[in-house]
Design a protein around this motif. Structure first.
Motif: not given
Length: 206
Positions: A201-206
């Motif tokens: 989530a921190l790196f924009g994942g789902s």
């Protein structure tokens, strides 16, 4: 009473640590017979020292630091994973830290150490699995993500373990942390997924 019902193991462990440590300060024979000491463990098979040493401390400051950290993280972990799982993590970390210290100092029969640091290190790593980006405050002032704090804690422990005067079991920090991390993933299989999800989530994942 309400707090005790929420995290009874954490409060009981703190009470036992305080009682054992205070008794040890006034009874040198008790302290000597129960501290982590490689010589008696190797020669006399006094394996109880790997457990009992985790409830003794060298002074008030050493005790207060460990108990403060135990309360801060232990209460949260116990409430989240349950008392039984928490106790498994705690004692696996304690014994794991002692085993690590024993292997590192196997050829040094004079090596001695005490402290709950190994167990507390495992609890800290368990906390980081669930809340890696929770802000912790170093010296109550400097904010730092829990995962970064954990990494620095281990690195500093590894450095301090190389010092000659090592009555505090810095080696146990490393072993305790690793055993605590592994045991948390065993007793709470979803913990690794929770950690990975927050990283993603921190790196924009789902």
């Amino acid at each position: 009473m309400e707090q005790f019902s929420l995290y009874p193991a954490t409060l009981t462990l703190i009470a036992v640590n305080v009682a054992a440590s205070v008794f040890g300060w006034s009874n040198p024979q008790f302290q000597a017979a129960n501290m982590f000491h490689v010589g008696p463990i190797r020669q006399n098979r006094e394996y109880h020292r790997m457990l009992t040493s985790g409830f003794l401390h060298v002074g008030v400051f050493h005790l207060l630091i460990n108990m403060f950290v135990l309360f801060q993280f232990g209460a949260t972990i116990e409430y989240s994973v349950g008392t039984t799982n928490f106790l498994i993590i705690y004692f696996a970390s304690l014994v794991g830290g002692s085993l690590w210290a024993y292997l590192e100092n196997f050829r040094n029969p004079d090596y001695r150490a005490v402290g709950a640091s190994g167990a507390v290190s495992g609890v800290l790593l368990a906390y980081c699995l669930f809340w890696p980006f929770s802000l912790l405050y170093i010296f109550m002032i400097i904010p730092m993500p829990a995962v970064l704090f954990a990494v620095l804690f281990i690195l500093i422990s590894a450095t301090l373990a190389g010092r000659e005067n090592r009555i505090i079991g810095h080696e146990a920090h490393i072993g305790g942390a690793l055993f605590g991390l592994v045991m948390t993933m065993i007793v709470v299989p979803d913990s690794l997924g929770i950690f990975a999800g927050q990283i993603a989530a921190l790196f924009g994942g789902s």
